[in-house]
Write a protein that holds these residues in place. Structure first.
Motif, mmCIF file in Angstrom:
data_model
loop_
_atom_site.group_PDB
_atom_site.id
_atom_site.type_symbol
_atom_site.label_atom_id
_atom_site.label_comp_id
_atom_site.label_asym_id
_atom_site.label_seq_id
_atom_site.Cartn_x
_atom_site.Cartn_y
_atom_site.Cartn_z
ATOM 1 N N ASN A 38 0.834 -1.203 0.000
ATOM 2 C CA ASN A 38 0.000 0.000 0.000
ATOM 3 C C ASN A 38 0.868 1.252 0.000
ATOM 4 O O ASN A 38 0.599 2.210 -0.719
ATOM 5 C CB ASN A 38 -0.919 0.005 1.229
ATOM 6 N N ARG A 39 1.901 1.234 0.819
ATOM 7 C CA ARG A 39 2.779 2.400 0.881
ATOM 8 C C ARG A 39 3.499 2.620 -0.438
ATOM 9 O O ARG A 39 3.705 3.757 -0.859
ATOM 10 C CB ARG A 39 3.810 2.223 2.002
ATOM 11 N N HIS A 40 3.888 1.543 -1.112
ATOM 12 C CA HIS A 40 4.647 1.663 -2.357
ATOM 13 C C HIS A 40 3.750 1.838 -3.584
ATOM 14 O O HIS A 40 4.237 1.813 -4.716
ATOM 15 C CB HIS A 40 5.543 0.432 -2.534
ATOM 16 N N ARG A 41 2.438 2.006 -3.365
ATOM 17 C CA ARG A 41 1.481 2.197 -4.462
ATOM 18 C C ARG A 41 1.580 1.059 -5.474
ATOM 19 O O ARG A 41 1.633 1.277 -6.685
ATOM 20 C CB ARG A 41 1.703 3.545 -5.157
ATOM 21 N N GLY A 42 1.622 -0.162 -4.933
ATOM 22 C CA GLY A 42 1.718 -1.345 -5.785
ATOM 23 C C GLY A 42 0.494 -2.213 -5.658
ATOM 24 O O GLY A 42 -0.597 -1.732 -5.350
ATOM 25 N N ALA A 43 0.663 -3.505 -5.889
ATOM 26 C CA ALA A 43 -0.436 -4.454 -5.791
ATOM 27 C C ALA A 43 0.089 -5.753 -5.199
ATOM 28 O O ALA A 43 1.272 -6.084 -5.332
ATOM 29 C CB ALA A 43 -1.066 -4.700 -7.157
ATOM 30 N N PHE A 44 -0.809 -6.501 -4.550
ATOM 31 C CA PHE A 44 -0.470 -7.758 -3.885
ATOM 32 C C PHE A 44 -1.563 -8.761 -4.241
ATOM 33 O O PHE A 44 -2.723 -8.558 -3.905
ATOM 34 C CB PHE A 44 -0.382 -7.522 -2.375
#
Length: 470
Positions: A416-422
């Motif tokens: 979330n902090r890195h503006r990514g996806a999981f």
């Protein structure tokens, strides 16, 4: 200082001139002075007073005459503009007509508006702020208020609307303090206490029971002591891991709303983590196979947090693998958003798939992918949405594995902090794969915050080309 000097001297000049007129008039009436010299003297003093009054009149206006502008002094309006724009927190000045006379960059990003002098109510939709401005104007007193900006990450602001007197009427200066970090700290502290007290109760009870037994019935049983000490060591290690993970999770949650401003080599981090976990894999007779670049994949991120993501995912895969299994670790780069999502978690036919978190930005951004797959027992579809919950265990069998139940929760907050996806996909009897997406660092360097990126795109979409100069 020119402006301050003239204003300070006005009263003195008026007093001196008035005294001179009275003195000359009295001398004329007494016959001490002729009429013509008296009139000339009175005229000269009146001219001085009128000249000074005209200058002072201009000084009180928002704009000065050109002759005074070149003196280096700021007008009232210019001073307000410089003051507001110098603020680091969001700040707005509303003029007596209800228009946003000046707003700093933080306020423009927060309320997503462009252009000059818009009506406040057309920019701000917060009833708390609009009400505070009205109260400040009517009561002529500063008004304190607060609001929560809802979104992917809620932001809390404590604000003050203070009336400011201008030459054209009463305006309002709105200052906003971002208390998001403080609120997150309070929530993290409460969660930490609740989770720590719950999870530490079992090992502490176990340790207390063994100590009591070793002091009592097993006081002289050295064989029992060795067995008990081994168990106690395991419980103490469990508490250590738990405390470390809780502290790590709390730190990440505090900074989750701030996107990293540094770059890190994702491929190099994965290679180092893989090498560090080789002894763990060898202990379980599991192999780690890393494919892709060994270095040179720069993403916008914090190196230590990227290492934590890789370590948690690879260690988790080793944990649920059987002897002679292979943990497949892939590092890919230069992918579009759709390609990255496909490579990260949409590759197992018949598998259940779920997006644990997705904070991706624009489709034009390029991404790097880290995918970790095991050949373990897999999971049923119904369990996938809860994988990132703290301390969640699917069944007692999985719960017996070493771990704190916080690893995937930590990964989620880091992504979330890195503006990514999981993402995760799993199939019973086949295995499980976890994939994470990171935006490449060379994308959107000037737009280091996702909110700013979204603002720019919305602005370009809604404003005609002629207005943007394109």
């Amino acid at each position: 200082m020119l402006i301050e000097s003239l204003r300070a001297q006005r009263a003195t000049f008026m007093w001196v001139c008035g005294t001179a007129v009275i003195v000359l008039g009295s001398l004329y009436l007494l016959g001490e002075v002729q009429l013509l010299p008296a009139l000339i003297g009175i005229g000269a003093f009146v001219a001085v007073v009128v000249g000074r009054s005209v200058i002072t009149h201009y000084l009180g206006r928002e704009e000065l005459p050109d002759t005074l502008k070149h003196s280096g002094e700021l007008t009232n309006k210019e001073f307000r503009s410089v003051l507001v724009k110098a603020m680091t927190e969001p700040c707005i000045f509303v003029n007596p007509e209800g228009r946003v006379e000046v707003a700093n960059e933080a306020a423009r990003q927060n309320f997503r508006f462009r252009g000059e002098m818009p009506i406040l109510s057309s920019v701000v939709r917060r009833p708390e702020m609009l009400g505070a401005v009205e109260d400040a104007l009517s009561e002529k007193e500063p008004q304190d208020f607060a609001f929560v900006e809802r979104g992917e990450y809620d932001r809390t602001y404590a604000c003050v609307a203070a009336p400011v007197k201008t030459n054209s009427g009463l305006g309002v200066l709105i200052t906003m303090e971002d208390l998001t970090a403080v609120k997150r700290a309070e929530l993290a502290r409460a969660d930490f206490l609740a989770n720590a007290s719950h999870e530490l109760r079992t090992p502490l009870t176990s340790l207390a029971g063994f100590i009591e037994t070793m002091r009592g019935p097993a006081k002289d049983d050295r064989e029992a002591w060795d067995h008990f000490l081994e168990i106690m060591e395991g419980q103490a290690e469990r508490m250590r891991r738990l405390i470390n993970d809780l502290l790590s999770l709390s730190r990440i949650e505090l900074s989750e709303h701030r996107r990293p401003s540094t770059n890190a080599d994702l491929a190099a981090v994965v290679s180092e983590v893989g090498a560090a976990l080789l002894p763990v894999a060898d202990g379980q007779q599991v192999k780690i196979n890393i494919t892709g670049q060994a270095n040179g994949i720069e993403v916008m991120g914090v190196r230590d947090e990227l290492a934590q993501v890789a370590q948690n995912l690879i260690d988790n895969a080793i944990k649920y693998s059987e002897p002679d299994d292979v943990v497949e670790v892939e590092v890919l780069t230069g992918l579009s958003q759709d390609e990255a999502l496909e490579k990260a978690g949409r590759r197992m036919d018949g598998a259940a798939q779920f997006s644990i978190t997705n904070s991706l930005g624009g489709a034009a951004t390029k991404y790097a992918v880290l995918r970790v797959r095991d050949n373990g027992p897999g999971m049923d579809r119904k369990y996938l949405p809860r994988l990132s919950e703290r301390f969640y265990r699917i069944d007692p069998g999985r719960g017996l594995k070493k771990g704190t139940g916080l690893g995937l929760a930590i990964v989620k907050h880091i992504m979330n902090r890195h503006r990514g996806a999981f993402l995760v996909e799993s199939e019973l009897g086949v295995g499980t794969a976890f994939g994470v997406l990171f935006p490449l660092s060379h994308e959107d360097k000037e737009l280091s915050d996702l909110d700013q990126l979204l603002e720019e795109r919305a602005f370009r979409k809604n404003v005609p080309k002629e207005a943007t100069g394109s």
